[in-house]
Design a protein around this motif. Structure first.
Motif, PDB file in Angstrom:
ATOM      1  N   UNK A 289     -22.849  23.294   5.006  1.00 18.69           N
ATOM      2  CA  UNK A 289     -21.941  23.648   3.927  1.00 18.69           C
ATOM      3  C   UNK A 289     -22.485  23.187   2.575  1.00 18.69           C
ATOM      4  N   UNK A 290     -21.880  23.743   1.545  1.00 25.63           N
ATOM      5  CA  UNK A 290     -22.349  23.521   0.175  1.00 25.63           C
ATOM      6  C   UNK A 290     -22.378  22.043  -0.198  1.00 25.63           C
ATOM      7  N   UNK A 291     -21.391  21.273   0.256  1.00 30.53           N
ATOM      8  CA  UNK A 291     -21.312  19.866  -0.129  1.00 30.53           C
ATOM      9  C   UNK A 291     -22.482  19.049   0.404  1.00 30.53           C
ATOM     10  N   UNK A 292     -23.142  19.533   1.454  1.00 28.36           N
ATOM     11  CA  UNK A 292     -24.266  18.795   2.045  1.00 28.36           C
ATOM     12  C   UNK A 292     -25.614  19.436   1.738  1.00 28.36           C
ATOM     13  N   UNK A 293     -25.609  20.544   1.007  1.00 27.59           N
ATOM     14  CA  UNK A 293     -26.848  21.304   0.802  1.00 27.59           C
ATOM     15  C   UNK A 293     -27.912  20.482   0.086  1.00 27.59           C
ATOM     16  N   UNK A 294     -27.515  19.666  -0.881  1.00 21.88           N
ATOM     17  CA  UNK A 294     -28.498  18.911  -1.656  1.00 21.88           C
ATOM     18  C   UNK A 294     -29.170  17.800  -0.856  1.00 21.88           C
ATOM     19  N   UNK A 295     -28.649  17.464   0.319  1.00 20.84           N
ATOM     20  CA  UNK A 295     -29.211  16.384   1.128  1.00 20.84           C
ATOM     21  C   UNK A 295     -30.346  16.857   2.040  1.00 20.84           C
ATOM     22  N   UNK A 296     -30.486  18.177   2.213  1.00 22.59           N
ATOM     23  CA  UNK A 296     -31.443  18.715   3.180  1.00 22.59           C
ATOM     24  C   UNK A 296     -32.815  18.880   2.541  1.00 22.59           C
ATOM     25  N   UNK A 297     -33.854  18.417   3.263  1.00 25.23           N
ATOM     26  CA  UNK A 297     -35.229  18.539   2.797  1.00 25.23           C
ATOM     27  C   UNK A 297     -36.133  18.867   3.977  1.00 25.23           C
ATOM     28  N   UNK A 298     -37.272  19.468   3.670  1.00 29.15           N
ATOM     29  CA  UNK A 298     -38.266  19.771   4.706  1.00 29.15           C
ATOM     30  C   UNK A 298     -38.756  18.478   5.360  1.00 29.15           C
ATOM     31  N   UNK A 299     -38.978  18.545   6.674  1.00 27.54           N
ATOM     32  CA  UNK A 299     -39.509  17.409   7.405  1.00 27.54           C
ATOM     33  C   UNK A 299     -38.462  16.474   7.971  1.00 27.54           C
ATOM     34  N   UNK A 300     -37.173  16.652   7.621  1.00 28.53           N
ATOM     35  CA  UNK A 300     -36.141  15.787   8.171  1.00 28.53           C
ATOM     36  C   UNK A 300     -35.942  16.061   9.667  1.00 28.53           C
ATOM     37  N   UNK A 301     -35.473  15.048  10.365  1.00 24.03           N
ATOM     38  CA  UNK A 301     -35.300  15.151  11.811  1.00 24.03           C
ATOM     39  C   UNK A 301     -33.999  15.863  12.141  1.00 24.03           C
ATOM     40  N   UNK A 302     -34.058  16.718  13.139  1.00 25.64           N
ATOM     41  CA  UNK A 302     -32.880  17.425  13.651  1.00 25.64           C
ATOM     42  C   UNK A 302     -32.576  16.890  15.047  1.00 25.64           C
ATOM     43  N   UNK A 303     -31.327  16.530  15.264  1.00 23.34           N
ATOM     44  CA  UNK A 303     -30.898  16.072  16.595  1.00 23.34           C
ATOM     45  C   UNK A 303     -29.921  17.105  17.152  1.00 23.34           C
ATOM     46  N   UNK A 304     -30.379  17.900  18.102  1.00 24.33           N
ATOM     47  CA  UNK A 304     -29.545  18.944  18.706  1.00 24.33           C
ATOM     48  C   UNK A 304     -28.638  18.313  19.749  1.00 24.33           C
ATOM     49  N   UNK A 305     -27.341  18.641  19.705  1.00 23.14           N
ATOM     50  CA  UNK A 305     -26.355  18.090  20.638  1.00 23.14           C
ATOM     51  C   UNK A 305     -25.792  19.128  21.587  1.00 23.14           C
ATOM     52  N   UNK A 306     -25.933  20.389  21.281  1.00 23.46           N
ATOM     53  CA  UNK A 306     -25.438  21.458  22.146  1.00 23.46           C
ATOM     54  C   UNK A 306     -26.374  22.658  21.993  1.00 23.46           C
ATOM     55  N   UNK A 307     -26.828  23.284  23.085  1.00 18.88           N
ATOM     56  CA  UNK A 307     -26.338  23.218  24.478  1.00 18.88           C
ATOM     57  C   UNK A 307     -26.890  22.038  25.286  1.00 18.88           C
ATOM     58  N   UNK A 308     -27.893  21.332  24.757  1.00 23.61           N
ATOM     59  CA  UNK A 308     -28.398  20.135  25.424  1.00 23.61           C
ATOM     60  C   UNK A 308     -29.057  19.272  24.343  1.00 23.61           C
ATOM     61  N   UNK A 309     -29.380  18.051  24.714  1.00 22.05           N
ATOM     62  CA  UNK A 309     -29.973  17.131  23.751  1.00 22.05           C
ATOM     63  C   UNK A 309     -31.452  17.438  23.561  1.00 22.05           C
ATOM     64  N   UNK A 310     -31.858  17.555  22.309  1.00 20.08           N
ATOM     65  CA  UNK A 310     -33.264  17.788  21.982  1.00 20.08           C
ATOM     66  C   UNK A 310     -33.466  17.451  20.508  1.00 20.08           C
ATOM     67  N   UNK A 311     -34.718  17.170  20.152  1.00 20.23           N
ATOM     68  CA  UNK A 311     -35.058  16.828  18.774  1.00 20.23           C
ATOM     69  C   UNK A 311     -35.909  17.918  18.160  1.00 20.23           C
ATOM     70  N   UNK A 312     -35.849  17.998  16.842  1.00 17.26           N
ATOM     71  CA  UNK A 312     -36.646  18.964  16.113  1.00 17.26           C
ATOM     72  C   UNK A 312     -36.833  18.499  14.681  1.00 17.26           C
ATOM     73  N   UNK A 313     -37.427  19.353  13.858  1.00 18.91           N
ATOM     74  CA  UNK A 313     -37.653  19.031  12.448  1.00 18.91           C
ATOM     75  C   UNK A 313     -37.269  20.228  11.582  1.00 18.91           C
ATOM     76  N   UNK A 314     -36.878  19.921  10.351  1.00 23.92           N
ATOM     77  CA  UNK A 314     -36.573  20.978   9.379  1.00 23.92           C
ATOM     78  C   UNK A 314     -37.900  21.547   8.883  1.00 23.92           C
TER      79      UNK A 314
END
Length: 397
Positions: A289-314
């Motif tokens: 959402x718009x309120x969080x848009x300024x916090x996102x940057x390339x290279x940040x870690x993504x923690x997937x919670x559904x459909x299963x646990x996994x990690x990724x990067x922006x």
């Protein structure tokens, strides 16, 4: 028989006699008079009389009903017996030593821990455009065979279906004839060139031979390109072997997503026969959402919670907010290849993007009790006595 008698003004308080008549063990109501029986203690009788006087001018009505409830419950007991006993706090729990031992009770204090700042993101599993293919043919015909079903795995270049086409037959015929003329015109050009060098033949004939040759060569080149685009075997056509059907090949490796071909169906260049989804690479298309848009940057870690646990990067962050909800698109890659293979294009994904860190007061998950949407912890007041306390929880790791 009665302790005292009191006159009631039914004009000012017409409901009092009606209510009091229901408490026959305490009162006797007759016309405009009320009598309280001797079974009621003196102090209670005086309090009731005071309440009744207030009730006649519409004051103290709630107190009157409350006194009736107290008196009717146990009219024969003394004044101390009618007083309400103090309620036991419902948020306190006391255990015995045996109960604490049986449940394996453990206690501990609050910890201050470094936790990640997170932004919630939702989206779907998608594939890049280069891994999507819509299969059609630039020529019309009738479907002869269909060799794949939806969901079937395919390799690059594998035959998906075959078509019979009169236009394809005519194209092969035109190519064979044009190629034959090209051979003749090539020999004629060579002959006219020799005659012109010997100054025997007319120069005009040489020019005409050269023009005919170039024109036929261009025609042959165009027909070859069209046949090559259709996947036709040029060597067989040059050898005089014309085919009545042509094959539909998969341009990429992957899985068949949709099949729009049936045997006998007349199809044209505008018809998509198969849709192929490549499996070589899948990524996450997330939205924040718009309120969080300024916090996102390339290279940040993504923690997937559904459909299963996994990690990724922006991997890529959008530059504009889209839709009425004003969300920002995020393109993410899954780190573990095994987890990526488990993903299915179109699958819903819930994830959290880790944008930073902070110090927070924490407890083990086992210390928090859930009741619906509410969360509680038990704070120790004294040995084996705990108070149930509502808390507001944040993220969990």
């Amino acid at each position: 028989k009665f302790y005292w008698v009191m006159k009631i003004d039914v004009v000012k308080a017409p409901k009092i006699p009606v209510i009091l008549s229901a408490a026959k063990d305490l009162f006797q109501v007759s016309d405009h008079f009320l009598a309280i029986k001797r079974s009621v203690t003196g102090k209670m009788a005086r309090s009731i009389r005071k309440v009744l006087r207030c009730a006649q001018d519409d004051r103290g009505w709630v107190a009157l009903v409350w006194w009736l409830g107290v008196a009717c419950t146990n009219p024969t007991t003394d004044e101390t017996a009618t007083a309400e006993a103090p309620e036991k706090p419902t948020d306190l729990i006391t255990l015995t030593a045996e109960q604490a031992h049986q449940i394996g009770l453990q206690t501990g204090g609050l910890d201050t821990t470094t936790v990640s700042e997170e932004v919630t993101a939702n989206g779907v599993v998608d594939v890049p455009p280069q891994y999507l293919a819509s299969v059609s043919l630039p020529i019309g015909g009738y479907v002869r065979t269909v060799r794949k079903l939806s969901g079937s795995p395919v390799a690059k270049g594998e035959v998906l279906a075959t078509l019979e086409s009169l236009e394809f037959i005519q194209l092969q015929q035109d190519y064979a004839q044009a190629r034959s003329r090209l051979v003749f015109q090539s020999e004629e050009l060579e002959r006219q060139t020799t005659l012109n060098e010997q100054e025997v033949g007319a120069r005009r004939r040489l020019q005409q031979a050269r023009a005919d040759y170039e024109q036929t060569r261009a025609l042959v080149g165009g027909l070859e390109a069209r046949l090559r685009l259709l996947g036709a075997p040029l060597d067989d056509i040059r050898a005089g072997k014309l085919a009545s059907a042509l094959s539909v090949h998969s341009p990429i490796a992957g899985n068949v997503q949709h099949v729009n071909a049936t045997i006998g169906k007349n199809v044209g260049p505008q018809d998509v026969l198969f849709e192929i989804v490549g499996t070589a690479h899948k990524h996450l298309e997330l939205k924040v959402f718009e309120k969080d848009a300024s916090k996102i940057q390339n290279g940040q870690k993504i923690r997937m919670t559904n459909p299963f646990l996994a990690d990724g990067t922006v991997f890529l962050v959008g530059k504009t907010l889209e839709g009425e909800a004003k969300t920002l698109n995020i393109h993410g890659h899954v780190t573990d290849p095994a987890a990526e293979r488990r993903l299915i294009p179109g699958m819903y994904v819930a994830a959290r993007v880790l944008t930073g860190s902070r110090r927070a007061t924490t407890l083990p998950d086992e210390a928090v009790v859930s009741e619906g949407d509410n969360r509680f912890v038990f704070v120790q007041e004294k040995m084996l006595t705990f108070r149930k306390t509502a808390v507001k929880t944040g993220q969990s790791e």
